[in-house]
Design an enzyme around this catalytic site. Structure first.
Site, mmCIF file in Angstrom:
data_model
loop_
_atom_site.group_PDB
_atom_site.id
_atom_site.type_symbol
_atom_site.label_atom_id
_atom_site.label_comp_id
_atom_site.label_asym_id
_atom_site.label_seq_id
_atom_site.Cartn_x
_atom_site.Cartn_y
_atom_site.Cartn_z
ATOM 1 N N GLU A 1 -8.149 0.050 -5.966
ATOM 2 C CA GLU A 1 -8.821 0.839 -4.934
ATOM 3 C C GLU A 1 -7.842 1.846 -4.339
ATOM 4 O OE1 GLU A 1 -10.353 -1.468 -1.729
ATOM 5 O OE2 GLU A 1 -10.914 0.315 -0.574
ATOM 6 N N LEU A 2 -8.164 3.112 -4.398
ATOM 7 C CA LEU A 2 -7.254 4.172 -3.932
ATOM 8 C C LEU A 2 -6.832 3.945 -2.486
ATOM 9 C CD1 LEU A 2 -5.879 6.930 -4.520
ATOM 10 C CD2 LEU A 2 -7.941 8.003 -3.567
ATOM 11 N N ASP A 3 -5.530 3.855 -2.251
ATOM 12 C CA ASP A 3 -4.965 3.656 -0.906
ATOM 13 C C ASP A 3 -5.525 2.408 -0.226
ATOM 14 O OD1 ASP A 3 -3.605 6.060 -1.340
ATOM 15 O OD2 ASP A 3 -5.207 7.236 -0.444
ATOM 16 N N GLY A 4 -5.978 1.454 -1.032
ATOM 17 C CA GLY A 4 -6.614 0.282 -0.460
ATOM 18 C C GLY A 4 -5.850 -1.017 -0.669
ATOM 19 N N GLY B 1 -6.731 9.404 0.703
ATOM 20 C CA GLY B 1 -6.865 10.567 -0.170
ATOM 21 C C GLY B 1 -5.700 11.527 -0.106
#
Lengths: 298, 298, 298, 298
Positions: free
Chosen positions: C240-243, C215
């Site tokens: 996927e955020l930062d994934g 985040g």
């Protein structure tokens, strides 16, 4: 449109009444009590204090105190004057700095730009809380770049024959109010008289993990020896080549597949980071020199 | 012939009059002056002092002082008694430790032996200046090894049904004079009441770089996520699983070619080193806890 | 006088006939033999070859070969065409790159300049063997600086309402021949359709040691949790955020005395170094992606 | 009850048909093709292959191949015999190892136990896939500890006068089938004839970051020089003191407050880890020596 946006998140702005005190003296009872009592009586509030006693070297005491004192600017001379009495009692070497009076830096550089670029970037980002008064170089490669920051650039060529007068010229452009000289990959030997003039105020970056690989070709030597880790060393310049008090070192892992050029490339990042840390600690009054060693309170 | 040669180069022996003071309190003027004045008046010589003020958390002041005081053993009670007056004035949480009175450790272990082996080796080498009072385990694998050091070993099996009485049994064998409990890869959840009993005196080693990979299978999770660096975390145990104040962390680079078993193998060395450092700092009174964070003076 | 002296010690110049081959396929006997036989028969000389078989994931085979092939430029199409037969036999995903054809980069940036400055410096120093085709930003802060390198700068503002058309605008200025997009602290979420367009060709730098602190406020979270080490992570962007698949991570030790601003300052250097390494490996064809993980041959 | 529980998760057990091939030869076209073709024709499956060409040193080619070959034990002699034809064509130095035939180690130790303890712990944990055939020492301090693992211990005192016959005695107890000798802080100089006998098969751990601080007192020298990082170096023993090919190095940050004893304490952990890594790589056939440097495929 401006090329470089200078940002200010300096301590000077944030804490207008902040001061720092550096002390070294023979160890003995009552030093901390005397110093803290003195500060308390003058209405100072200690925000950070570090202390270290070096036993094996005959009991030397080192101390760094960061404190806030109301109306610092107008009272600092009086504080210094009164403290000199305390200092005398304990045979102290001591200094009190007004944090708002930024240190003035002179940067010396030759052709390699990475250390200079790093220092200018950190300065422009507000991470080096100092004034860069001027840049001196024996080449003109960096002139346009330096001047684009609005920093004076002095081209002073150096040859074997003109070394002495070149140093005279350097001393003249530097003037009287430079606090520290940074050799940001400045590839010239500094003369003993010049060093004496700026004792423990010239920081050099050496491109090896000292004391390994003294001299001018450390990466070639490192490759030849087959080391698995390379490093860089920031130190104060003394009369002994690459032999002065070490301020900071760092290293990076390498492998058999890294040739000399690759070692140099990897090394440039270590050099940049190590020099910038050493400069930051110097301008934050974190370093005390004793004999050929440093005490770094960080 | 003896199996283990216990060596002694402990501080206790070297400095029979050494003490340590840990202080935390709301920040304010005069604290350092009051403490150092107090010590000076009692004839103490400060050999090390560290201080830190945490600004954003409302101005908390933390201090650690190491000092020598003649005839410490017979005078320490009086010193504590007089200091309580100073402490009250500044609303201090404080403790004064006699370095000669070694801390007493209880080590909890399950089947994995590496952390226990490391602690016993460092202890036997004289690097952990403490007494290992006993080892508690829910298995018998380590019994012969522990007893070969002359350390009492208590086998207390734990099942889902017998957890509560097992903890009662543990508390009984531990007795009243244990300073700190080390969970050296002890694979059982500790109950809130047990934790409360030893608040900030239970150190756990978690086999990941927290807060990543909470829970029981961190290496499998790390492999799944494809991280390029793994780590370990030593922390004080609180009611929140793997959520207590972090004391120390360290890491090691890994690559795509390291499978879960290799991560575990590499991780074992990180775990050993990190736990041993945390234990050393605890027994040297270097750690202060504030809310869910630690201040470590090292 | 020029502001930036672009230096060239690129591989393209040094080795005009150098190519690289990336292969991934189900494991099976004879793959290395077939590939090396193929190269030998075409007169190629292998200068570097790396291979890895991922066991637990059902036996995937990964290979990177660097080779010199006389008259590469005129023969590469034929080589690719013939190799497709070999590739089919082993169900290979594969690519053959002509090293002389430099990769073309687009850099996206917002207001934080450190990652951009690092990439431009490494590029200008000849350490990033690629063409920087353009810089895109939702702000104008970096315009003059970017243009001083002679690199086109496109200011494309983004608001909640104009996000979709901003991305259309971005795609238009990027054009069809960009190999990889670098998010050098570009503080906007990329839409799934944009990601799909550049699958495994968008590199982001996240300012934490993922998977910890996903985040927008990782340093604040790190400070809150009291970690003793902070880090940065370069990864390919996925939905996927930062994934997405992690390419590289690095870390730096911090202490209780580092507040959020200090963590940010320390973090900036980690971010710079980690992103630059990831970009270098991408443009040197060292990275293979499998599911959500990378195989990095370096 | 047993004192030490020897665990087996060795490769030998898991992969009974696994072999490794080490090759070094002048570079030239067709080597990889010839080797992989040879293996393919004999029904081998390559599970890992690494290759490196050292350019500046006149084009030396280095290769390590790990492969599975059905019925390895009964076919390995034939494989070696046929491969010698391939090897001759390319002027190869080469070896083929049957992974199931564990390497046999002799460990030499004096009084410092930490490196020995580490090797025995890693061995007992199943992490060092080798047989520890015997331990030789010029002191008896470690005898009981070594024998508690069921490992033969030979006490062979060494004095200035008896050095030559002591080495004769050592050679006799070692016998003919030792693959590698580990000097785990063995504080005696090895004679040239002994070294010749075990050329590139004697691994020493030196307690400094070589080439800094050659000789017997590296930590005292490091303290004297005021370095900010200390290290350890594992290397093959040659006739030049501390001058042999470096296998592995690692380092740890220290500060002005670490005295010589503290440097030694910190150094012990680096020494342990570095030596254990070097031994692991040697017994996994990951190291090739060329002139005074190593190529390590890991």
């Amino acid at each position: 449109m401006e090329l470089h946006v200078k940002r200010e998140h300096s301590l000077s702005g944030q804490y207008p009444n902040r001061a720092r005190m550096l002390i070294s003296c023979p160890d003995g009872p009552g030093i901390v009590a005397a110093v803290s009592q003195f500060l308390y009586q003058h209405g100072a509030n200690i925000v950070q204090s570090d202390q270290y006693t070096m036993d094996p070297d005959g009991g030397m005491f080192f101390m760094r105190v960061e404190f806030d004192l109301p109306k610092l600017a107008e009272r600092i001379d009086e504080v210094r004057s009164v403290f000199s009495g305390v200092a005398e009692r304990f045979k102290m070497n001591w200094q009190i700095f007004n944090v708002s009076q930024k240190k003035r830096l002179a940067i010396f550089v030759s052709k390699e730009d990475h250390c200079l670029v790093e220092l200018l970037w950190q300065w422009q980002a507000g991470d080096l809380d100092a004034d860069i008064a001027l840049v001196v170089s024996n080449h003109t490669d960096m002139q346009a770049y330096v001047e684009s920051f609005g920093i004076p650039f002095h081209h002073i060529p150096v040859t074997a024959d003109t070394k002495a007068e070149a140093e005279q010229h350097q001393l003249k452009v530097i003037g009287d109010d430079i606090d520290v000289i940074i050799l940001a990959r400045y590839m010239q030997i500094i003369s003993p008289s010049f060093i004496e003039h700026y004792r423990h105020r010239i920081i050099n970056i050496h491109h090896s993990f000292l004391p390994a690989f003294v001299g001018g070709k450390p990466y070639a030597q490192a490759y030849q020896r087959g080391v698995k880790i390379i490093g860089a060393t920031a130190h104060y310049v003394t009369e002994e080549l690459d032999g002065g008090p070490i301020i900071e070192q760092d290293v990076q892992r390498v492998s058999h597949s890294d040739d000399v050029n690759e070692l140099k490339r990897i090394g440039r990042t270590i050099e940049r980071v190590v020099l910038a840390r050493a400069v930051k600690w110097h301008i934050e009054d974190r370093i005390l020199v004793h004999h050929n060693k440093t005490v770094v309170f960080n």
